[in-house]
Design a protein around this motif. Structure first.
Motif, PDB file in Angstrom:
ATOM      1  N   UNK A 198       0.829  -1.206   0.000  1.00 56.50           N
ATOM      2  CA  UNK A 198       0.000   0.000   0.000  1.00 56.50           C
ATOM      3  C   UNK A 198       0.867   1.262   0.000  1.00 56.50           C
ATOM      4  N   UNK A 199       2.102   1.151   0.524  1.00 57.83           N
ATOM      5  CA  UNK A 199       2.933   2.328   0.718  1.00 57.83           C
ATOM      6  C   UNK A 199       4.221   2.324  -0.110  1.00 57.83           C
ATOM      7  N   UNK A 200       4.660   1.147  -0.531  1.00 60.58           N
ATOM      8  CA  UNK A 200       5.948   1.011  -1.209  1.00 60.58           C
ATOM      9  C   UNK A 200       5.814   0.078  -2.398  1.00 60.58           C
ATOM     10  N   UNK A 201       6.757   0.214  -3.327  1.00 59.43           N
ATOM     11  CA  UNK A 201       6.880  -0.766  -4.382  1.00 59.43           C
ATOM     12  C   UNK A 201       7.787  -1.855  -3.847  1.00 59.43           C
ATOM     13  N   UNK A 202       7.264  -3.046  -3.735  1.00 61.85           N
ATOM     14  CA  UNK A 202       8.030  -4.137  -3.139  1.00 61.85           C
ATOM     15  C   UNK A 202       7.814  -5.406  -3.948  1.00 61.85           C
ATOM     16  N   UNK A 203       8.874  -6.154  -4.079  1.00 61.13           N
ATOM     17  CA  UNK A 203       8.813  -7.448  -4.743  1.00 61.13           C
ATOM     18  C   UNK A 203       8.648  -8.497  -3.652  1.00 61.13           C
ATOM     19  N   UNK A 204       7.728  -9.416  -3.867  1.00 56.38           N
ATOM     20  CA  UNK A 204       7.441 -10.416  -2.845  1.00 56.38           C
ATOM     21  C   UNK A 204       8.694 -11.181  -2.433  1.00 56.38           C
ATOM     22  N   UNK A 205       9.584 -11.433  -3.386  1.00 56.27           N
ATOM     23  CA  UNK A 205      10.832 -12.134  -3.079  1.00 56.27           C
ATOM     24  C   UNK A 205      11.696 -11.366  -2.093  1.00 56.27           C
ATOM     25  N   UNK A 206      11.701 -10.033  -2.189  1.00 59.49           N
ATOM     26  CA  UNK A 206      12.461  -9.212  -1.236  1.00 59.49           C
ATOM     27  C   UNK A 206      11.913  -9.393   0.177  1.00 59.49           C
ATOM     28  N   UNK A 207      10.611  -9.444   0.272  1.00 57.31           N
ATOM     29  CA  UNK A 207       9.985  -9.643   1.577  1.00 57.31           C
ATOM     30  C   UNK A 207      10.365 -11.005   2.143  1.00 57.31           C
ATOM     31  N   UNK A 208      10.290 -12.034   1.317  1.00 56.62           N
ATOM     32  CA  UNK A 208      10.609 -13.385   1.782  1.00 56.62           C
ATOM     33  C   UNK A 208      12.071 -13.500   2.212  1.00 56.62           C
ATOM     34  N   UNK A 209      12.973 -12.849   1.484  1.00 54.73           N
ATOM     35  CA  UNK A 209      14.387 -12.840   1.869  1.00 54.73           C
ATOM     36  C   UNK A 209      14.548 -12.153   3.215  1.00 54.73           C
ATOM     37  N   UNK A 210      13.860 -11.049   3.406  1.00 53.79           N
ATOM     38  CA  UNK A 210      13.946 -10.324   4.679  1.00 53.79           C
ATOM     39  C   UNK A 210      13.389 -11.162   5.828  1.00 53.79           C
TER      40      UNK A 210
END
Length: 101
Positions: A33-45
């Motif tokens: 909702x607030x940022x452009x994010x790739x789902x893979x980046x989230x999973x890595x984090x």
């Protein structure tokens, strides 16, 4: 993902989990909702945070539900303090733009 982006994502994830336990899908929806994010980046984090014992998870109905651990709260506080110090120093520089560095 650059290291600065990773640290921003880390503090935001920890902040979200500080308030309540969430699934990766819930975290992704909030962030998206607030940022452009790739789902893979989230999973890595999330993997990094889990491997460093900052968060834990449990599996419910084939969903991972993430929870912040005490070490994660300490890390969040540290990152928040560092962010506030950088923000304050930057604001001081902007207020004194005529000052030679």
């Amino acid at each position: 993902m650059h290291i600065a982006q990773f640290i921003k994502l880390e503090i935001i994830i920890l902040n979200l989990l500080k308030n309540q336990d969430l699934t990766s899908e819930q975290i992704y929806c909030i962030l998206n909702k607030h940022f452009t994010i790739i789902e893979g980046e989230l999973l890595v984090s999330l993997f990094f945070l889990h491997e460093n014992h900052l968060i834990s998870f449990q599996t419910v109905d084939d969903c991972f539900i993430y929870h912040i651990e005490e070490a994660g709260l300490v890390r969040y506080t540290t990152l928040k303090r560092e962010y506030q110090n950088i923000h304050q120093a930057t604001e001081e520089l902007f207020q004194n733009e005529k000052t030679k560095i």
